[in-house]
Enzyme design. Structure first.
Site, PDB file in Angstrom:
ATOM      1  N   HIS A   3     -68.527 -97.384  98.533  1.00  0.00           N
ATOM      2  CA  HIS A   3     -67.489 -96.940  97.612  1.00  0.00           C
ATOM      3  C   HIS A   3     -66.990 -98.079  96.743  1.00  0.00           C
ATOM      4  O   HIS A   3     -67.200 -99.256  97.056  1.00  0.00           O
ATOM      5  CB  HIS A   3     -66.314 -96.317  98.389  1.00  0.00           C
ATOM      6  N   HIS A  29     -61.461-106.469  99.017  1.00  0.00           N
ATOM      7  CA  HIS A  29     -62.293-105.724  98.082  1.00  0.00           C
ATOM      8  C   HIS A  29     -61.372-105.217  96.991  1.00  0.00           C
ATOM      9  O   HIS A  29     -60.615-104.265  97.183  1.00  0.00           O
ATOM     10  CB  HIS A  29     -63.010-104.577  98.799  1.00  0.00           C
ATOM     11  N   HIS A  31     -68.438-101.889  97.890  1.00  0.00           N
ATOM     12  CA  HIS A  31     -68.602-102.372  99.264  1.00  0.00           C
ATOM     13  C   HIS A  31     -68.840-101.180 100.173  1.00  0.00           C
ATOM     14  O   HIS A  31     -68.893-100.042  99.720  1.00  0.00           O
ATOM     15  CB  HIS A  31     -67.388-103.187  99.708  1.00  0.00           C
ATOM     16  N   GLU A  50     -58.128-103.409  98.188  1.00  0.00           N
ATOM     17  CA  GLU A  50     -58.035-103.311  99.641  1.00  0.00           C
ATOM     18  C   GLU A  50     -58.076-104.695 100.286  1.00  0.00           C
ATOM     19  O   GLU A  50     -59.092-105.369 100.250  1.00  0.00           O
ATOM     20  CB  GLU A  50     -59.219-102.506 100.189  1.00  0.00           C
ATOM     21  N   HIS A  56     -66.369 -87.903 105.915  1.00  0.00           N
ATOM     22  CA  HIS A  56     -65.447 -89.014 106.196  1.00  0.00           C
ATOM     23  C   HIS A  56     -64.245 -88.894 105.270  1.00  0.00           C
ATOM     24  O   HIS A  56     -64.386 -89.019 104.060  1.00  0.00           O
ATOM     25  CB  HIS A  56     -66.178 -90.348 105.960  1.00  0.00           C
TER      26      HIS A  56
HETATM   27 FE   FE2 Z   1     -63.053 -99.972 101.248  1.00  0.00          FE
END
Ligand code: FE2
Length: 428
Positions: free
Chosen positions: A330, A360, A366, A336, A287
């Site tokens: 992460h 976040h 999260h 964010e 990812h």
């Molecule tokens: Fe994130």
């Protein structure tokens, strides 16, 4: 809806437009006398000596200079906040909000601004604010000027008609608008309308560098659309509201400020349809970081550490092999703030709803909720297309502080962190 309007294609181009033939001077910016008796007025978006690649300015040729205005009086606003000082102290929890209803009482664009997260300092030209707009009434005989920052508008429901000094933009959900700091505008709605705004106090948003991606991809320059010159005839007096240093001030103009007959320059409002974003992702495994979805970036003084990145998660194919395809768990240096325009976000299939928000902050762990984890861990990894989805992120190196409205306005999902509770510790 947008078929009636004409636009100029490009981002940061040296645009030129005239609504009356011969109004735009040729070969010089400020001739002794401008055609049609117009006044020349310069608006700079950067310091005069900013490097040429970042330098922004536009010449307007208008029926009346902007300097003609009555005295400004203070204007109270209960839900519009500016800078980290206007945030509240909260525990370092992940946070999520349900959609905030659009009020039934009449609410225009300025009144409908509800700040939900703030960082930085407008006077220091650092950071940003995130606002919701909750609007059900068009602005009439009024205009808004924001000297604190440019405004990146992300409609979630309802189309907007944004009249600016340089012309008109029609912006529907799925599109975004970017309005330069200090340029007057007016917003009309076609019904109850809600959306998100990044008020950027820092360096103006620009297209990100593409590095090894090359000369094509992500948001292509030609898909940004600037308006053509359009002016209004003198009419009623106009109430103009100015945001400066976090405060609002109101004055009365003798007539409409949308009186620019011709203009040229590279400082202009633009709109962009996110459907034109060329997504790039893994075609092998793993990812990638969400920076591959950056539409626009506002750099800070440290290379690579954005004051704000505007990132979208549009429909796209997922094809990676032997890969957990949603974002893994992460915690990041960057903070964010996310919103959802429509559809589902793949890491949170249920609890994150269109019109909702999540936050976040720096180093807050999260990732996918328990349901998404189970599904993605066991999914058959055939090529799969995420359809009907548009999430976005305002990502900042500066920690966001939620506002009093965000914490106590009724939309906070107090049980958000429970979405990870079923993830039992593995044994053995
Ligand atoms: Fe994130």
């Amino acid at each position: 809806m947008s078929t009636a309007l004409t636009y100029q294609s490009g981002f940061g181009n040296e645009y030129a437009s005239e609504a009356l033939s011969g109004a735009l001077p040729q070969g010089r910016n400020s001739p002794q006398k401008v055609a049609h008796g117009l006044f020349a007025e310069l608006m700079s978006g950067t310091a005069f000596t900013a490097p040429r690649a970042a330098n922004q300015r536009t010449w307007m040729y208008r029926r009346q200079p902007s300097a003609v205005a009555g005295g400004y009086e203070p204007l109270a606003h209960a839900t519009l906040k500016t800078g980290a000082k206007d945030g509240v102290v909260v525990a370092p929890n992940p946070m999520r909000w349900d959609p905030t209803p659009i009020p039934e009482t009449a609410m225009g664009f300025v009144q409908g601004l509800h700040t939900v997260a703030v960082n930085g300092d407008a006077d220091a030209q650092v950071g940003l604010a995130v606002h919701l707009y909750l609007v059900n009434r068009s602005m009439v005989d009024s205009a808004f000027v924001n000297a604190d920052g440019e405004m990146l508008i992300v409609p979630q429901t309802g189309a907007l008609t944004i009249t600016t000094e340089l012309g008109v933009l029609e912006v529907a959900p799925g599109e975004i608008a970017l309005l330069p700091r200090g340029m007057a505008f007016r917003v009309a709605v076609d019904g109850p309308s809600r959306g998100y705004i990044c008020e950027n106090y820092g360096a103006a948003f620009r297209l990100p560098e593409l590095g090894p991606i090359g000369s094509n991809g992500l948001a292509n320059r030609r898909d940004f659309l600037a308006p053509v010159a359009a002016f209004e005839e003198p009419g009623n007096a106009c109430r103009i509201v100015r945001k400066v240093g976090g405060a609002l001030w109101a004055a009365t103009l003798p007539s409409t400020p949308f009186n620019v007959v011709a203009w040229h320059g590279n400082l202009a409002p633009v709109k962009y349809d996110t459907a034109n974003f060329m997504t790039i992702g893994s075609i092998s495994f793993d990812h990638p970081d969400p920076s591959i979805f950056t539409v626009l970036t506002s750099p800070s003084d440290t290379p690579g550490w954005a004051n704000c990145d505007f990132v979208i998660f549009p429909p796209r194919w997922l094809v990676a092999e032997d890969t957990f395809r949603p974002p893994w768990y992460h915690r990041n240096m960057m903070s964010e703030f996310m919103g959802l325009v429509h559809g589902q976000y793949d890491a949170k299939p249920e609890g994150f709803r269109p019109g909702g928000m999540s936050l976040h902050n720096c180093m807050v762990p999260h990732g996918p909720d328990a349901e998404a984890f189970e599904r993605a861990s066991n999914a058959a990894l055939a090529p799969h297309k995420l359809e009907d989805t548009l999430a976005f992120m305002f990502e900042s190196r500066w920690r966001f502080h939620p506002t009093e409205f965000a914490m106590n306005g009724g939309a906070l999902d107090a049980r958000y962190a429970e979405c990870w509770a079923p993830l039992a510790a593995t044994k053995g």
